[in-house]
Design a protein around this motif. Sequence first.
Motif, PDB file in Angstrom:
ATOM      1  N   PHE A 104       0.809  -1.213   0.000  1.00 36.62           N
ATOM      2  CA  PHE A 104       0.000   0.000   0.000  1.00 36.62           C
ATOM      3  C   PHE A 104       0.847   1.270   0.000  1.00 36.62           C
ATOM      4  O   PHE A 104       0.569   2.213  -0.740  1.00 36.62           O
ATOM      5  CB  PHE A 104      -0.925  -0.014   1.228  1.00 36.62           C
ATOM      6  CG  PHE A 104      -1.807   1.196   1.326  1.00 36.62           C
ATOM      7  CD1 PHE A 104      -2.871   1.359   0.464  1.00 36.62           C
ATOM      8  CD2 PHE A 104      -1.565   2.177   2.275  1.00 36.62           C
ATOM      9  CE1 PHE A 104      -3.692   2.475   0.545  1.00 36.62           C
ATOM     10  CE2 PHE A 104      -2.369   3.291   2.367  1.00 36.62           C
ATOM     11  CZ  PHE A 104      -3.436   3.444   1.495  1.00 36.62           C
ATOM     12  N   ASN A 105       1.886   1.305   0.816  1.00 35.52           N
ATOM     13  CA  ASN A 105       2.669   2.534   0.993  1.00 35.52           C
ATOM     14  C   ASN A 105       3.942   2.580   0.162  1.00 35.52           C
ATOM     15  O   ASN A 105       4.572   3.633   0.064  1.00 35.52           O
ATOM     16  CB  ASN A 105       3.039   2.721   2.475  1.00 35.52           C
ATOM     17  CG  ASN A 105       1.827   3.067   3.315  1.00 35.52           C
ATOM     18  OD1 ASN A 105       1.001   3.879   2.904  1.00 35.52           O
ATOM     19  ND2 ASN A 105       1.698   2.437   4.474  1.00 35.52           N
ATOM     20  N   ASP A 127       4.946   1.571  -6.701  1.00 34.91           N
ATOM     21  CA  ASP A 127       4.906   0.453  -7.635  1.00 34.91           C
ATOM     22  C   ASP A 127       6.130   0.517  -8.533  1.00 34.91           C
ATOM     23  O   ASP A 127       6.319   1.487  -9.276  1.00 34.91           O
ATOM     24  CB  ASP A 127       3.643   0.537  -8.484  1.00 34.91           C
ATOM     25  CG  ASP A 127       3.483  -0.679  -9.386  1.00 34.91           C
ATOM     26  OD1 ASP A 127       4.408  -1.513  -9.414  1.00 34.91           O
ATOM     27  OD2 ASP A 127       2.446  -0.780 -10.059  1.00 34.91           O
TER      28      ASP A 127
END
Length: 372
Positions: free
Chosen positions: A320-321, A324
Amino acid sequence: MSAAFLGRTILPTFRLCRLPSAASWASILPINRQSFPGAGELRTALPESFASCICRSGELGQRQEYSSTVEVPPEPLSRSSNIRMPEIEPQLNGKDKALVRLFMASCFHKWELLEDLGHNCYKQGCTIQEVRGCVRHLIVVAGYGPCLAATLHLHKAKLLPEETPGKVGGPPGDAFEVVYGKVTDKVRRNMHAADPVLGELIRLHLYGDIYSSPGITLRQKQLLMAAFLGEANMHDQLFGHLIAAFRFGVREEEALKAIDMAFELAPAASPEVYKGAMKTLALAIRKHRRGSNAGEVEGEPTIHIPDPSSVRCPHLPPLFNEPDPHSQSPAGKEGKGSSGDIGRTSSDELDDPSAMAARAAAARTLKRGAAL
C-alpha cells in the motif's frame, strides 16, 4: 430401594435423571465416571445428589472422578430423557490428542502452552501440513484473531518452518454439503431465515475455503469441532457435527475423549455443560447405531474443489505505501529534467510555486505535441 439394587441396575451405565429439586438438571448422570479439572471447585458446583468424589492425577493435572449412587426421582423418566450412555472408555491416538490439545489451548488463549504443545505435535508424528491445518481451522470457531495469534506464537518458536497451500478464493469447495449430508437444505434454510448474509459467509467462506482446505482430514476436523462445541455449550451444533464425525470414521470413544480433553483444558469447566455434552453424545451415538444415515456414504470423504488452482500459497499482494516499481523509470536511464521526469514533483519544488508552474506548462506542451 436398596443400595445393592442400585449398584446392580444403575452403576454399570450412564443414566439420564431429572432431579426433583431442579428440573433443569435433566441430563446424563455420570454414574460410572466423569472427569474434570479443578476438583474442589466442581465438587461445590454439583448438587447434593452427586455424592462421593475421588480425585486422581490425570494427563493435564488433577482430574476428578464421580462414583456414586444417585437419588431416584419419584416420577418416572420421560421418553425424551430416557437415554442411556453406552459404557465406553475414552480413547484417542497420540497424534489426534496432540492436535486437539493444540487447538483447544488456542481457543482458550493459553498462548504460553503453544510452544510445548507444538513440539508435542511433531513428537507424536504430525506433519507441518497437519499442524498448519489445525491452526487454520481455528478460524471456523475461534475467529481470525486467535488463529493469527497462535500462528505467530508457533512461527516465532520456529515450529512452522515452511508454507503449506490452502484454499484461497475461487469457487467454494463442497465441504458444507459433505458435512451436513441429507440435512444440507434444512440447515441452509435455517441459516438464511436467521441472517442471509451470515448464512452465505458460513457456506462460501468458512466451509467453501477453510473447511475445504487440505492439511488435516475431515475426520480430524470433526474431532476438533466436537471438542470445541461440547465445552462451548453449543450442543445443537455438536449433535450435527457428531453425526458427521461418525460418518467420517470417528469412533465413539474418540469423540468422548476429544470432549473430555476440552473440559480438562477449560479455564472454568461447568459440570452442567458437561452433562449436556454427554447427553448430546448419547443421542448422536443412538442415532448412528440405529442407522439413521442410511443412504449416506460412510468413511473418509473427499472434498471437491471446482478450481484446483485455488489451493495455493498466495504471492505477496501489491504493498500500500511502497511505490509500484513498474510505474517508475529505471534508475540511470533518465536524468533530472528529462521528459520522463516531467509531471513529477520533488519535495523541493513543493515550496517553489514558480518551479511548479514551469513543470505544469512543460507537461501541457508535451500533451499537445502528442495530440498532434
